[in-house]
Design a protein around this motif. Structure first.
Motif, PDB file in Angstrom:
ATOM      1  N   LYS A  76       0.841  -1.269   0.119  1.00  0.00           N
ATOM      2  CA  LYS A  76       0.138   0.114   0.017  1.00  0.00           C
ATOM      3  C   LYS A  76       0.908   1.182   0.020  1.00  0.00           C
ATOM      4  CE  LYS A  76      -3.640   2.458   2.672  1.00  0.00           C
ATOM      5  NZ  LYS A  76      -4.448   2.803   1.476  1.00  0.00           N
ATOM      6  N   CYS A  77       2.060   1.167   0.594  1.00  0.00           N
ATOM      7  CA  CYS A  77       2.766   2.141   0.722  1.00  0.00           C
ATOM      8  C   CYS A  77       3.578   2.673  -0.657  1.00  0.00           C
ATOM      9  CB  CYS A  77       4.140   2.146   1.758  1.00  0.00           C
ATOM     10  SG  CYS A  77       4.910   3.396   2.337  1.00  0.00           S
ATOM     11  N   ILE A  78       3.894   1.475  -1.418  1.00  0.00           N
ATOM     12  CA  ILE A  78       4.247   1.659  -2.757  1.00  0.00           C
ATOM     13  C   ILE A  78       3.706   2.224  -3.698  1.00  0.00           C
ATOM     14  CG2 ILE A  78       5.339   0.420  -4.778  1.00  0.00           C
ATOM     15  CD1 ILE A  78       6.666  -1.465  -2.602  1.00  0.00           C
ATOM     16  N   ARG A  79       2.152   1.784  -3.664  1.00  0.00           N
ATOM     17  CA  ARG A  79       1.370   2.424  -4.305  1.00  0.00           C
ATOM     18  C   ARG A  79       0.967   3.998  -4.132  1.00  0.00           C
ATOM     19  NH1 ARG A  79      -4.746   2.252  -5.626  1.00  0.00           N
ATOM     20  NH2 ARG A  79      -4.778   4.004  -7.099  1.00  0.00           N
ATOM     21  N   THR A  80       0.788   4.226  -2.892  1.00  0.00           N
ATOM     22  CA  THR A  80       0.550   5.720  -2.448  1.00  0.00           C
ATOM     23  C   THR A  80       1.740   6.499  -2.764  1.00  0.00           C
ATOM     24  OG1 THR A  80      -0.540   4.696  -0.578  1.00  0.00           O
ATOM     25  CG2 THR A  80      -0.265   6.936  -0.570  1.00  0.00           C
ATOM     26  N   ASN A  81       3.051   5.996  -2.803  1.00  0.00           N
ATOM     27  CA  ASN A  81       4.177   6.637  -3.242  1.00  0.00           C
ATOM     28  C   ASN A  81       4.023   7.014  -4.870  1.00  0.00           C
ATOM     29  OD1 ASN A  81       5.952   7.272  -1.273  1.00  0.00           O
ATOM     30  ND2 ASN A  81       6.486   4.936  -1.223  1.00  0.00           N
ATOM     31  N   LEU A  82       3.641   5.937  -5.416  1.00  0.00           N
ATOM     32  CA  LEU A  82       3.556   6.079  -7.111  1.00  0.00           C
ATOM     33  C   LEU A  82       2.435   7.134  -7.474  1.00  0.00           C
ATOM     34  CD1 LEU A  82       4.052   2.499  -8.179  1.00  0.00           C
ATOM     35  CD2 LEU A  82       5.834   4.258  -8.280  1.00  0.00           C
ATOM     36  N   ASP A  83       1.395   6.916  -6.725  1.00  0.00           N
ATOM     37  CA  ASP A  83       0.191   7.849  -6.910  1.00  0.00           C
ATOM     38  C   ASP A  83       0.784   9.396  -6.711  1.00  0.00           C
ATOM     39  OD1 ASP A  83      -1.582   5.913  -7.663  1.00  0.00           O
ATOM     40  OD2 ASP A  83      -2.869   6.455  -6.191  1.00  0.00           O
ATOM     41  N   CYS A  84       1.459   9.643  -5.530  1.00  0.00           N
ATOM     42  CA  CYS A  84       1.791  10.951  -5.154  1.00  0.00           C
ATOM     43  C   CYS A  84       3.004  11.510  -5.962  1.00  0.00           C
ATOM     44  CB  CYS A  84       2.512  11.001  -3.607  1.00  0.00           C
ATOM     45  SG  CYS A  84       2.627  12.345  -2.736  1.00  0.00           S
ATOM     46  N   ALA A  85       3.891  10.621  -6.371  1.00  0.00           N
ATOM     47  CA  ALA A  85       4.696  10.902  -7.407  1.00  0.00           C
ATOM     48  C   ALA A  85       4.226  11.638  -8.759  1.00  0.00           C
ATOM     49  CB  ALA A  85       6.041  10.030  -7.752  1.00  0.00           C
ATOM     50  N   ASP A  86       3.199  10.895  -9.250  1.00  0.00           N
ATOM     51  CA  ASP A  86       2.725  11.303 -10.476  1.00  0.00           C
ATOM     52  C   ASP A  86       1.663  12.424 -10.293  1.00  0.00           C
ATOM     53  OD1 ASP A  86       3.561   9.231 -12.165  1.00  0.00           O
ATOM     54  OD2 ASP A  86       1.702   7.949 -11.668  1.00  0.00           O
ATOM     55  N   ILE A  87       1.023  12.764  -9.222  1.00  0.00           N
ATOM     56  CA  ILE A  87       0.265  13.935  -9.046  1.00  0.00           C
ATOM     57  C   ILE A  87       0.966  15.077  -8.762  1.00  0.00           C
ATOM     58  CG2 ILE A  87      -1.549  14.904  -7.625  1.00  0.00           C
ATOM     59  CD1 ILE A  87      -2.681  12.028  -7.429  1.00  0.00           C
ATOM     60  N   CYS A  88       1.928  14.972  -7.805  1.00  0.00           N
ATOM     61  CA  CYS A  88       3.068  16.009  -7.719  1.00  0.00           C
ATOM     62  C   CYS A  88       3.827  16.523  -8.955  1.00  0.00           C
ATOM     63  CB  CYS A  88       4.046  15.821  -6.758  1.00  0.00           C
ATOM     64  SG  CYS A  88       3.350  15.514  -4.900  1.00  0.00           S
ATOM     65  N   ALA A  89       4.351  15.767  -9.762  1.00  0.00           N
ATOM     66  CA  ALA A  89       4.793  15.873 -11.237  1.00  0.00           C
ATOM     67  C   ALA A  89       3.844  16.649 -11.834  1.00  0.00           C
ATOM     68  CB  ALA A  89       5.364  14.774 -11.812  1.00  0.00           C
ATOM     69  N   ALA A  90       2.747  16.206 -12.155  1.00  0.00           N
ATOM     70  CA  ALA A  90       1.567  17.181 -12.880  1.00  0.00           C
ATOM     71  C   ALA A  90       1.547  18.479 -12.151  1.00  0.00           C
ATOM     72  CB  ALA A  90       0.370  16.231 -12.926  1.00  0.00           C
ATOM     73  N   THR A  91       1.137  18.444 -10.877  1.00  0.00           N
ATOM     74  CA  THR A  91       1.065  19.752 -10.177  1.00  0.00           C
ATOM     75  C   THR A  91       1.942  20.712 -10.431  1.00  0.00           C
ATOM     76  OG1 THR A  91      -0.316  18.665  -8.637  1.00  0.00           O
ATOM     77  CG2 THR A  91       0.312  20.694  -8.140  1.00  0.00           C
ATOM     78  N   GLY A  92       3.300  20.316 -10.176  1.00  0.00           N
ATOM     79  CA  GLY A  92       4.404  21.226 -10.436  1.00  0.00           C
ATOM     80  C   GLY A  92       4.492  21.893 -11.884  1.00  0.00           C
ATOM     81  N   ALA A  93       4.354  21.061 -12.740  1.00  0.00           N
ATOM     82  CA  ALA A  93       4.200  21.457 -14.157  1.00  0.00           C
ATOM     83  C   ALA A  93       3.110  22.287 -14.353  1.00  0.00           C
ATOM     84  CB  ALA A  93       4.175  20.417 -15.026  1.00  0.00           C
ATOM     85  N   VAL A  94       1.922  22.269 -13.958  1.00  0.00           N
ATOM     86  CA  VAL A  94       0.794  23.277 -14.041  1.00  0.00           C
ATOM     87  C   VAL A  94       1.238  24.346 -13.303  1.00  0.00           C
ATOM     88  CG1 VAL A  94      -1.683  23.643 -13.209  1.00  0.00           C
ATOM     89  CG2 VAL A  94      -1.002  21.486 -14.195  1.00  0.00           C
TER      90      VAL A  94
END
Lengths: 134, 134, 134, 134
Positions: free
Chosen positions: B55-73
């Motif tokens: 569960k930790c790995i999955r949450t990490n991956l989601d957070c990485a993807d969403i933070c990268a998109a947010t940083g770009a926006v």
């Protein structure tokens, strides 16, 4: 992308009662929209009237980034967190709506904006439909 | 990343009254969190007890993807749309909160989860702070 | 981003003799360059002479995407594959060189291109340095 | 994704003699592979024998990131740079080959790895085919 359905079917654990048809449709719409928005930003960039399309390009880029992230999140089922899923779907719906609204303004003049607006509306609807099942 | 501030300073048009300090802090927190979460997912993957960290790995991956998109926006200012910005910040805040909550459970045992939880809390706070200024 | 070093230090298994200083420098350069290139594309979009900057915007977007992917790949150490690492570093080096070459042409006129060219050169060099250690 | 072809057809400038069939096939293969690899990483994570699949998960994640970046680069035609295109295609081919090789080892036991290996081989071939036309 029938592989989306194949991957849902072969997931080794229970998918927890999710509406797999709505989920597959949303995943496919997100990846399609990410591709189309990247391409539309680039097509706008090559128009002679690029100076009038800068808001469209920016909205395309945001929508591409958010759709790609949403498609990835929806492709994961392990350790599901409904709050994260709902929030990213809301963001994706907002980005698709904004991009469709903007591209529709140029759809008569630029056919790539017409194709893009349609992909954004499909993705906006797919997010709305999936949100309704959560 | 003082280059974040340099890029805000050299933006050719008016930034429209945005709180540049809060914006720069949030952009930097998003990119930092994307890196740390990608690394934490991989560190969890190399733990002997990986089966307890899925569960930790999955949450990490989601957070990485969403933070990268947010940083770009957030790195874009042309044709600003407050609805998209607000929605993606809400998604980023939710993902960072979920990841921090999860990593904190393993922070005593795994130091990478401790570092990651701290980066997630910083990014969650930076999103909250920026949302308050919109 | 001292958190990059923290994450390398807390990785639970052996890092296999990698040059951790070169690795940390390259990861940080990739994430910095991804942010700066996203911002430079947007700054170019807001210039009055945007029609003369379309190649610069496109190169910025490619560089941002490739740097982000490279930074994520380099943040993983589990099941290391030198062929993938080398190939993605070569792609990142090529993208950074192309973007630096392009931005340098407008560095006198647009300060954001100057900041971006410098970030691209740092990342190009960091890729070269890391490749030399593999 | 017939929208990929629609976007190539509606690009406002000359595509410069590119093989549009090979280009469309490669773009579609990249986005499909990015989705499948994200899903396969997550399916592996939910297997009881996750501890034996950690290299597979890592390779999946690298392949997903590199395919997504490659698909975005290939969706742009403005200010085309053959060096960047060639380098990112080489990286994508290497990542797809590595992921297919790894997933094939578990294809008998895990059907998601079989579906993923096939998507990776298709994308590897599409990159090879497109590279041959450059």
């Amino acid at each position: 992308m029938s592989t989306t359905t194949d991957m849902l079917r072969t997931y080794p654990k229970d998918l927890g009662g999710v509406d797999t048809a709505a989920l597959a449709a949303c995943i496919e719409a997100c990846f399609e929209c990410a591709q189309v928005c990247s391409a539309c930003a680039d097509s706008c960039l090559s128009e002679d009237m690029v100076a009038e399309l800068t808001k469209c390009i920016r909205t395309n880029l945001d929508c591409a980034d958010i759709c790609a992230a949403t498609g990835a999140v929806l492709s994961r089922h392990t350790g599901y967190d409904v709050n994260v899923t709902r929030a990213v779907l809301e963001a994706c719906r907002a980005a698709c709506k904004a991009c469709a609204d903007e591209c529709e303004k140029h759809a008569d003049m630029h056919e790539h904006c017409k194709v893009c607006a349609e992909a954004c509306r499909r993705c906006e609807q797919a997010c709305t439909d999936l949100l309704a099942t959560l």
